[in-house]
Design a protein around this motif. Structure first.
Motif, mmCIF file in Angstrom:
data_model
loop_
_atom_site.group_PDB
_atom_site.id
_atom_site.type_symbol
_atom_site.label_atom_id
_atom_site.label_comp_id
_atom_site.label_asym_id
_atom_site.label_seq_id
_atom_site.Cartn_x
_atom_site.Cartn_y
_atom_site.Cartn_z
ATOM 1 N N VAL A 79 0.847 -1.193 0.000
ATOM 2 C CA VAL A 79 0.000 0.000 0.000
ATOM 3 C C VAL A 79 0.883 1.244 0.000
ATOM 4 O O VAL A 79 1.799 1.359 0.820
ATOM 5 N N LEU A 80 0.587 2.167 -0.900
ATOM 6 C CA LEU A 80 1.386 3.382 -1.072
ATOM 7 C C LEU A 80 0.571 4.632 -0.776
ATOM 8 O O LEU A 80 -0.630 4.675 -1.032
ATOM 9 N N ALA A 81 1.248 5.652 -0.266
ATOM 10 C CA ALA A 81 0.641 6.975 -0.088
ATOM 11 C C ALA A 81 1.706 8.027 -0.374
ATOM 12 O O ALA A 81 2.904 7.793 -0.151
ATOM 13 N N MET A 82 1.266 9.198 -0.871
ATOM 14 C CA MET A 82 2.213 10.278 -1.097
ATOM 15 C C MET A 82 2.684 10.865 0.229
ATOM 16 O O MET A 82 3.860 11.183 0.399
ATOM 17 N N GLY A 83 1.756 11.016 1.184
ATOM 18 C CA GLY A 83 2.141 11.500 2.506
ATOM 19 C C GLY A 83 1.523 12.817 2.907
ATOM 20 O O GLY A 83 1.590 13.213 4.075
ATOM 21 N N CYS A 84 0.913 13.523 1.946
ATOM 22 C CA CYS A 84 0.315 14.818 2.274
ATOM 23 C C CYS A 84 -1.193 14.735 2.441
ATOM 24 O O CYS A 84 -1.838 15.740 2.779
ATOM 25 N N GLY A 85 -1.781 13.565 2.206
ATOM 26 C CA GLY A 85 -3.211 13.387 2.389
ATOM 27 C C GLY A 85 -3.512 12.825 3.767
ATOM 28 O O GLY A 85 -2.607 12.578 4.574
ATOM 29 N N SER A 86 -4.788 12.593 4.030
ATOM 30 C CA SER A 86 -5.181 12.122 5.366
ATOM 31 C C SER A 86 -5.445 10.621 5.416
ATOM 32 O O SER A 86 -5.896 10.113 6.436
ATOM 33 N N ALA A 103 1.302 -7.611 4.214
ATOM 34 C CA ALA A 103 0.849 -6.326 3.685
ATOM 35 C C ALA A 103 1.810 -5.246 4.164
ATOM 36 O O ALA A 103 1.897 -4.957 5.361
ATOM 37 N N PHE A 104 2.552 -4.664 3.222
ATOM 38 C CA PHE A 104 3.519 -3.618 3.525
ATOM 39 C C PHE A 104 2.935 -2.257 3.166
ATOM 40 O O PHE A 104 1.981 -2.155 2.387
ATOM 41 N N SER A 105 3.520 -1.209 3.712
ATOM 42 C CA SER A 105 3.118 0.150 3.351
ATOM 43 C C SER A 105 4.344 1.040 3.213
ATOM 44 O O SER A 105 5.341 0.859 3.922
ATOM 45 N N LEU A 106 4.242 1.997 2.284
ATOM 46 C CA LEU A 106 5.298 2.978 2.059
ATOM 47 C C LEU A 106 4.681 4.359 1.881
ATOM 48 O O LEU A 106 3.622 4.495 1.247
#
Length: 393
Positions: A79-86, A103-106
């Protein structure tokens, strides 16, 4: 008829008929990163949220992502996220890990940028692919198989040939102990009396009628012109939504309706036992594929005039009775019914046989090409409030 299939064992006891790794982006800004990572492994599939990067109002969509990650055809998830969202990617990854799947996340901003995130993501994807390759092959009874039922590109032949054939196949599969789930409640408008008679209890009967009426209200808001029958339906000979509904009804078979599975921001119901179910899986094609995946479906039976539909997570078997629109995408030709050369029973037997072949690993006609986008549909909570609907009731 088949009594079992050889599948991929999962830690939660489920068994898949495919062995995928999902690369999920919880915001659209990470879609390119997700695709770069997915391209580095053989079985990577990208699922991206394009419904804004805010958590509030997107809970239903997040639930769909989580439950899709727990589909039996999925071996592991990144699972990926940019980091500026909630939307913290752990909101998706953590519940998936509870199932025993890795299940990993970055977070891209924490990884110091796009290139670094792709590099780390590729390494994690390789780990997930190794987990998938190590999945044990298990002989599994047919009672473990979950089948989605959907129509699209419907025309006159649908209600005469492909839908009744699938309905009969659904009855046969349920009788073998499998589970079948139909959706598209908007396309059951006018069929409530018939459906109530099939409900296993008055509570289920009331629930299905309420949810059908709610779905009708969502798509027919006074003052808003919304198309709920496509031009293809009309050109194909269908004249009203009710007429289309009675054709669509026949694909649900005749077996008792165990429940109507709700999908909203509070609950994401799944079958509790084998049998036939209705659900809130949407009538929108790409999104329906994801809804069925999130409900635990192994594969989908798709009836049509001639249109194609595909989902990369859940194989789609396409059935058509329109000889003038048949093409290589169609897995089951039901046009003999239209010509009075073949009966529903015979076509249903071929559908059941195809289900067995696909469950054993055989590919559908276009399984590796022409995928629909993994759309993540959700109800607008603002509209739900204005319509005074009470989810989860």
């Amino acid at each position: 008829m088949m009594s079992s299939f050889i599948g991929f064992g999962r830690a939660d006891g489920s068994v898949g008929i495919r062995n995928h790794v999902l690369i999920m982006a919880v915001d659209e800004c990470c879609d390119g990163i997700a695709r770069a990572i997915a391209d580095s492994i053989d079985n990577g599939i990208v699922v991206t949220n394009y419904n804004t990067c805010m958590y509030g109002g997107n809970e239903e969509m997040i639930n769909t992502m989580v439950h899709t990650g727990n589909n039996p055809n999925v071996a592991g998830v990144l699972v990926l996220a940019m980091g500026c969202g909630s939307i913290d990617p752990e909101i998706v990854a953590a519940p998936i890990r509870v199932s025993g799947r890795p299940a990993f996340s970055l977070v891209c901003m924490k990884q110091q940028g796009t290139r670094a995130t792709i590099t780390q993501g590729k390494a994690l994807a390789q780990e997930l692919q190794q987990v998938a390759q190590a999945a044990p092959r298990i002989e599994t009874p047919i009672s473990k198989l979950v089948i989605g039922v959907k129509c699209g590109g419907s025309d006159t032949s649908s209600g005469i040939a492909s839908n009744p054939s699938v309905g009969r196949a659904v009855d046969k599969l349920v009788d073998l102990g499998a589970t079948a789930i139909a959706g598209e409640l908007i396309e059951l408008v006018g069929c409530e009396t018939i459906l109530r008679q099939r409900a296993v209890s008055p509570e289920v009967a009331d629930k299905l009628e309420r949810l059908i009426h709610e779905e009708e209200a969502r798509w027919h808001v006074d003052g808003a012109e919304v198309e709920t029958m496509s031009i293809g339906n009309s050109v194909g000979g269908l004249t009203t939504l009710e007429e289309k509904s009675f054709g669509a009804l026949s694909k649900t078979g005749t077996r008792p309706i165990q429940d109507v599975l709700q999908i909203n921001h509070l609950v994401h119901e799944k079958p509790k036992a084998a049998g036939f179910y209705l659900s809130e899986a949407t009538h929108l094609c790409g999104s329906a594929g994801m809804h069925f995946a999130s409900l635990g479906a192994h594969l989908i039976l798709w009836t049509t005039g001639g249109a194609g539909f595909n989902n990369p997570i859940v194989p789609v078997i396409r059935i058509s009775g329109n000889q003038y629109l048949l093409n290589e995408d169609i897995d089951i030709d039901a046009s003999g019914i239209m010509r009075a050369e073949e009966g529903v029973e015979s076509v249903a037997e071929r559908i059941v046989a195809k289900v067995g072949t696909v469950a054993q690993g055989g590919q559908t006609n276009i399984e590796e090409i022409g995928y629909s986008y993994c759309s993540l549909y959700q109800k607008d909570q603002r509209l739900e409030t204005l319509l005074r609907f009470k989810p989860g009731c």
